[in-house]
Enzyme design. Structure first.
Site, PDB file in Angstrom:
ATOM      1  N   ASP A   1      56.082   7.742  18.000  1.00 37.59           N
ATOM      2  CA  ASP A   1      55.505   6.559  18.658  1.00 37.59           C
ATOM      3  C   ASP A   1      54.568   5.780  17.728  1.00 37.59           C
ATOM      4  OD1 ASP A   1      56.791   6.515  21.064  1.00 37.59           O
ATOM      5  OD2 ASP A   1      55.200   7.476  22.205  1.00 37.59           O
TER       6      ASP A   1
ATOM      7  N   SER B   1      51.239   4.026  22.998  1.00 35.35           N
ATOM      8  CA  SER B   1      52.140   4.418  24.084  1.00 35.35           C
ATOM      9  C   SER B   1      52.515   3.195  24.911  1.00 35.35           C
ATOM     10  CB  SER B   1      51.419   5.428  24.963  1.00 35.35           C
ATOM     11  OG  SER B   1      52.165   5.704  26.116  1.00 35.35           O
TER      12      SER B   1
ATOM     13  N   THR C   1      59.619  10.997  29.248  1.00 35.57           N
ATOM     14  CA  THR C   1      58.288  10.956  29.788  1.00 35.57           C
ATOM     15  C   THR C   1      58.469  11.201  31.274  1.00 35.57           C
ATOM     16  OG1 THR C   1      57.688   9.447  28.044  1.00 35.57           O
ATOM     17  CG2 THR C   1      56.412   9.266  30.080  1.00 35.57           C
TER      18      THR C   1
ATOM     19  N   ASN D   1      57.652  12.804  24.736  1.00 34.79           N
ATOM     20  CA  ASN D   1      58.382  11.724  24.096  1.00 34.79           C
ATOM     21  C   ASN D   1      59.869  11.803  24.376  1.00 34.79           C
ATOM     22  OD1 ASN D   1      58.512   9.297  22.856  1.00 34.79           O
ATOM     23  ND2 ASN D   1      58.437  10.056  20.775  1.00 34.79           N
TER      24      ASN D   1
HETATM   25  N1  GLY Z   1      56.418   8.480  24.419  1.00 37.58           N
HETATM   26  C1  GLY Z   1      56.607   7.286  25.133  1.00 37.58           C
HETATM   27  C2  GLY Z   1      55.355   6.494  25.261  1.00 37.58           C
HETATM   28  O1  GLY Z   1      54.278   7.054  25.228  1.00 37.58           O
HETATM   29  O2  GLY Z   1      55.419   5.300  25.362  1.00 37.58           O
END
Ligand code: GLY
Length: 569
Positions: free
Chosen positions: A422, A451, A380, A400
């Protein structure tokens, strides 16, 4: 695809081993500036060329939202492992008059997604399917997000905001040692998931200072600049995405793309001491979890303890354990699941979860999610922007994992996300971040996966005080939490707060993860004697933050752990 996946992964692991010895021979100095004190405005993000791109918009008179849009597109070029147009994200905004807003451009499960899509006939979770290849992708939201942010708050023409990214993609930029190493390590897996040659793979190993040019991405960005969301969600690029999905076992359809919408949401807001916290609501867990952490420690005079002392670490870990147990049970996309927001954010509920500091580590198996009242139903990247008008923007965006699903859209030149991982694919079974979830975060068509992204603005005395966030999967929230309290409780400057060693606990596994070679051994021994299990790991998070100094200056701070950089005047 399901059958050949284990073979591809074996190839990938083998190639990782082979490539770890590939080192650059060239001496190349990256132009990244880590901290800078400025008077007016600036951008902090994962790549210095993207920071310069964002800052060029501020210098032209653009506002923080304009500069954030440019930074998002520039990171899609200069930070391909996490910056993106094939993923999604969240943007938290605080305007100079105190108004706040939050934009959700998170990816969405395709319409033909099903709850058990990653389970085999025996009900086992096939985690490689939610992490690699087209089947792992949610419908991307970044382009819709940027168009929406521009429509509501932009001040310069959209085409001007995309132009710096197009130039970077066409002309290329020199990569760093770290980027070269990452591309070399990922070469085999990127090749395994792509039919056509892609810009990220070349015959000989990448070296620091090599130029990465992305002509396909430049053409895609030009279509977006000219046609807005239709340049991506309709026509040539939409068809290229769907073709790529068909070739890699994906299920995103043209209709899914046409239907995607970015959504304005009410930020999570609350006070911790006299600091106003403004952060992201569901489908992120970031804002609620951060607020719960801050309110839990608020009760216990953290400011009388020393940063990284036994008492401070024990208190913060015990708070994290309880708060992450709530996250696993209660948080998911609030458009699909009745997240008990008010109950979770209720001060008396939060304080009752940990009325006193336990003398010893509480085993996580004894910690369950609470029962808030139902009043209403790693890769991220984060960037922070402030403008000379007093507006502030915190944005975290993601595909991700490192390089997302590894699938590059043929002709489009960008990586697709693997955000479906996720979701909680099976109740109680961990995802790639070791996070477990339940019904709240089960897969459903059109639903957004939970997330941990925590773009956050802290305000005090009517002005923004800190603008921050981080990548790092489940560690995002604790990285933001620690950076905030390093300033507010432990009296550190912005750069000290960001550079300080990080630790993380997420309830399950019942382990404190700590950054290597940072913490004092006597502190760690004392924590072990209280019953904590401690495991060392590599860097946690990458906090790119902006602070208002006590003298009223603006401190731009890029996380020194990586290549991140700042630009501002
Ligand atoms: N893909 C990591 C998050 O959104 O937490």
């Amino acid at each position: 695809m399901r059958i050949i996946l284990p073979f591809i992964l074996t190839l990938f692991l083998f190639s990782c081993k082979q490539n770890t010895s590939e080192k650059s021979q060239k001496a190349y100095v990256h132009p990244s500036v880590k901290t800078k004190i400025v008077d007016k405005a600036g951008v902090v993000c994962a790549n210095p060329y993207a920071a310069e791109a964002g800052n060029s918009i501020l210098l032209k008179g653009g506002n923080a939202i304009d500069a954030a849009i440019t930074t998002q597109f520039a990171l899609a070029v200069t930070f391909p492992l996490g910056g993106n147009i094939g993923g999604g994200g969240f943007m938290v905004i605080r305007l100079n008059d105190g108004q706040t807003d939050a934009l959700d451009y998170r990816e969405m499960a395709p319409s033909s997604a099903t709850k058990d899509m990653y389970l085999d006939a025996q009900g086992n979770f096939l985690d490689s399917l939610s992490r690699y290849g087209g089947f792992a992708s949610g419908v991307p939201g970044s382009v819709a997000g940027m168009v929406e942010a521009h429509a509501k708050y932009g001040s310069l023409p959209f085409v001007d905001l995309v132009a710096p990214a197009i130039k970077l993609a066409q002309e290329g930029y020199p990569i760093t040692q770290l980027e070269a190493n990452r591309l070399n390590k990922s070469k085999r897996i990127i090749q395994a998931f792509n039919r056509a040659p892609v810009a990220f793979v070349k015959e000989h190993p990448w070296q620091a200072g090599d130029t990465l040019r992305q002509p396909d991405l430049a053409a895609t960005l030009t279509l977006i600049a000219q046609n807005g969301r239709d340049g991506f969600y309709k026509g040539k690029i939409a068809q290229a995405i769907v073709d790529e999905m068909k070739a890699t076992n994906g299920i995103i359809s043209l209709q899914d793309l046409a239907d995607y919408k970015a959504i304005w949401r009410k930020p999570v807001q609350g006070y911790y001491r006299d600091y106003q916290v403004i952060s992201m609501p569901p489908p992120s867990s970031g804002g609620v979890t951060l607020m719960q952490l801050l309110e839990t420690v608020e009760n216990f005079n953290l400011d009388t303890m020393k940063m990284h002392s036994v008492d401070a670490m024990h208190l913060m870990v015990e708070a994290e354990r309880r708060v992450y147990a709530d996250r696993a049970t209660h948080l998911g996309d609030s458009d699909f699941y009745p997240v008990p927001m008010e109950g979770l954010l209720d001060s008396s509920y939060i304080h009752a979860r940990m009325p006193t500091i336990p003398a010893r580590a509480t085993p996580s198996q004894e910690v369950k999610a609470g029962h808030p009242k139902e009043k209403e139903h790693e890769q991220t990247t984060h960037f922070s922007v402030v403008d000379p008008f007093g507006n502030a923007v915190a944005t975290t965006t993601t595909i991700n994992s490192l390089y997302g699903s590894k699938v590059v859209v043929k002709g489009g030149g960008f990586f697709m996300n693997n955000e479906m991982d996720d979701f909680s694919a099976k109740p109680g079974v961990p995802n790639q971040f070791g996070l477990i979830g339940n019904e709240a975060n089960a897969i459903a068509p059109g639903k957004r996966m939970l997330s941990s992204m925590t773009p956050t603005i802290i305000a005090k005395d009517g002005k923004w005080l800190m603008v921050l966030g981080s990548p790092g999967g489940s560690t995002i929230i604790t990285s933001v939490f620690q950076t905030v309290v390093n300033v507010t409780e432990f009296g550190k400057s912005g750069s000290e707060a960001v550079a300080a060693g990080r630790f993380h606990h997420q309830w399950r596994p019942d382990t404190i993860f700590i950054e290597k070679n940072v913490f004092n051994n006597s502190v760690l021994d004392a924590l072990r004697s209280k019953g904590h299990v401690i495991v060392e790991r590599s860097n946690i998070g990458a906090v790119d933050a902006i602070f208002r100094t006590p003298k009223g200056k603006i401190e731009l701070v890029a996380d020194p752990r990586w290549d991140d950089g700042v630009a501002g005047e």
